[in-house]
Design a protein around this motif. Sequence first.
Motif, short mmCIF file in Angstrom:
data_model
loop_
_atom_site.label_atom_id
_atom_site.label_comp_id
_atom_site.label_asym_id
_atom_site.label_seq_id
_atom_site.Cartn_x
_atom_site.Cartn_y
_atom_site.Cartn_z
N ASP A 97 36.18 36.78 43.07
CA ASP A 97 36.65 35.41 43.26
C ASP A 97 38.16 35.41 43.51
N ALA A 98 38.58 34.70 44.58
CA ALA A 98 40.00 34.57 44.94
C ALA A 98 40.66 35.94 45.13
N PHE A 99 39.93 36.86 45.76
CA PHE A 99 40.43 38.23 45.91
C PHE A 99 41.72 38.29 46.73
N HIS A 100 41.78 37.57 47.85
CA HIS A 100 42.94 37.69 48.73
C HIS A 100 44.21 37.14 48.08
N ALA A 101 44.08 36.05 47.34
CA ALA A 101 45.24 35.52 46.62
C ALA A 101 45.72 36.51 45.57
N ARG A 102 44.78 37.14 44.89
CA ARG A 102 45.13 38.14 43.88
C ARG A 102 45.78 39.35 44.53
N ALA A 103 45.20 39.80 45.64
CA ALA A 103 45.70 41.00 46.32
C ALA A 103 47.13 40.81 46.84
N ARG A 104 47.45 39.60 47.29
CA ARG A 104 48.79 39.35 47.82
C ARG A 104 49.87 39.48 46.75
N SER A 105 49.49 39.33 45.49
CA SER A 105 50.48 39.41 44.42
C SER A 105 50.63 40.83 43.88
N PHE A 106 49.83 41.77 44.39
CA PHE A 106 49.85 43.15 43.90
C PHE A 106 50.61 44.06 44.84
N ASN A 107 51.19 45.13 44.27
CA ASN A 107 51.69 46.19 45.13
C ASN A 107 50.52 47.13 45.46
N LEU A 108 50.76 48.16 46.24
CA LEU A 108 49.68 49.02 46.72
C LEU A 108 48.98 49.75 45.58
N ASP A 109 49.74 50.23 44.60
CA ASP A 109 49.14 50.93 43.48
C ASP A 109 48.23 50.02 42.65
N ASP A 151 36.36 43.54 49.39
CA ASP A 151 35.84 43.36 48.04
C ASP A 151 34.36 42.97 48.04
N ARG A 152 33.77 42.82 49.21
CA ARG A 152 32.34 42.47 49.27
C ARG A 152 31.50 43.73 49.30
N VAL A 153 30.52 43.77 48.41
CA VAL A 153 29.62 44.92 48.31
C VAL A 153 28.18 44.43 48.36
N LEU A 154 27.37 45.05 49.21
CA LEU A 154 25.95 44.75 49.29
C LEU A 154 25.17 45.94 48.75
N ALA A 155 24.28 45.67 47.83
CA ALA A 155 23.43 46.72 47.27
C ALA A 155 21.97 46.31 47.43
N CYS A 156 21.10 47.31 47.64
CA CYS A 156 19.69 47.04 47.93
C CYS A 156 18.78 47.85 47.02
N TRP A 157 17.59 47.33 46.81
CA TRP A 157 16.56 48.01 46.01
C TRP A 157 15.25 48.06 46.79
N ASN A 158 14.55 49.16 46.63
CA ASN A 158 13.25 49.43 47.28
C ASN A 158 13.39 49.80 48.74
N VAL A 159 14.62 50.00 49.20
CA VAL A 159 14.89 50.52 50.54
C VAL A 159 16.10 51.47 50.43
N LEU A 190 43.14 43.77 36.10
CA LEU A 190 41.79 43.27 35.85
C LEU A 190 41.80 41.97 35.06
N ASN A 191 42.94 41.60 34.52
CA ASN A 191 43.02 40.40 33.69
C ASN A 191 42.59 39.16 34.47
N GLY A 192 41.64 38.42 33.91
CA GLY A 192 41.17 37.20 34.56
C GLY A 192 40.25 37.42 35.74
N LEU A 193 39.83 38.66 35.97
CA LEU A 193 38.97 38.96 37.12
C LEU A 193 37.60 38.29 36.96
N ARG A 194 37.17 37.62 38.01
CA ARG A 194 35.83 37.03 38.03
C ARG A 194 35.08 37.57 39.23
N VAL A 195 33.91 38.13 38.99
CA VAL A 195 33.09 38.68 40.07
C VAL A 195 31.94 37.72 40.33
N ARG A 196 31.84 37.25 41.56
CA ARG A 196 30.74 36.39 41.96
C ARG A 196 29.57 37.27 42.41
N VAL A 197 28.37 36.87 42.03
CA VAL A 197 27.18 37.67 42.33
C VAL A 197 26.07 36.77 42.86
#
Length: 199
Positions: free
Chosen positions: A37-49, A79-87, A153-160
């Motif tokens: 959630d809000a990955f790009h806003a978070r990423a803009r405030s980070f350095n590369l490390d 930050d988007r990941v797709l995972a599959c089951w039974n294939v 990782l503080n305040g990180l929310r992962v949408r699923v």
Amino acid sequence: ERAGISQQLSVTTEDCMEPNVAGLAARQCAVVCFDIDAFHARARSFNLDELRTLHHHYISAIHEAVVANSGLIDKVVGDRVLACWNVPRRCTRAELRAVQAALAVNRLLADDMDGHPSGETPGSNDSDSINSGKGKTVTVNDLTSAPTREAVLNGLRVRVGVASGPATFGNMGSDVVRMFVVVSEAVGQAVLLQKLACK
């Protein structure tokens, strides 16, 4: 860590083959879409490390949970990941495994945010077993930049989003570029549900 993820992502033509099917197959599948959630806003405030540390722990948690629950990471785009089951490999109770993996990711990341990575993987690599909560040791690696881990990782929310339905899958593409592809309405449904998750 990139080598490990690349190895897990690799799918051979043999994996996708079934009798009387020329490289493509069809069966029911379950799909999970993960997104920060809000990955790009978070990423803009980070350095590369800091960005690398965030992405490392996020992808590591997903990889641990998906593999422990007999799934396959299909695509990673930002930050988007797709995972599959039974294939392409068959597994029983694909929908339940997908939900368990989704819940496990949040638990693993919560442990990382507290600075205490979980000591157990919530799942099993046994294709016929279901998550007992007492699996193998989790190997979410700490980076040398450990002081920044809790901060990024503080305040990180992962949408699923989780969905299931019939799918066609196999190695598709052009004469130059071919890749493993899952074609299913469940993919779009999982992405849509993920977008609605924090609304």
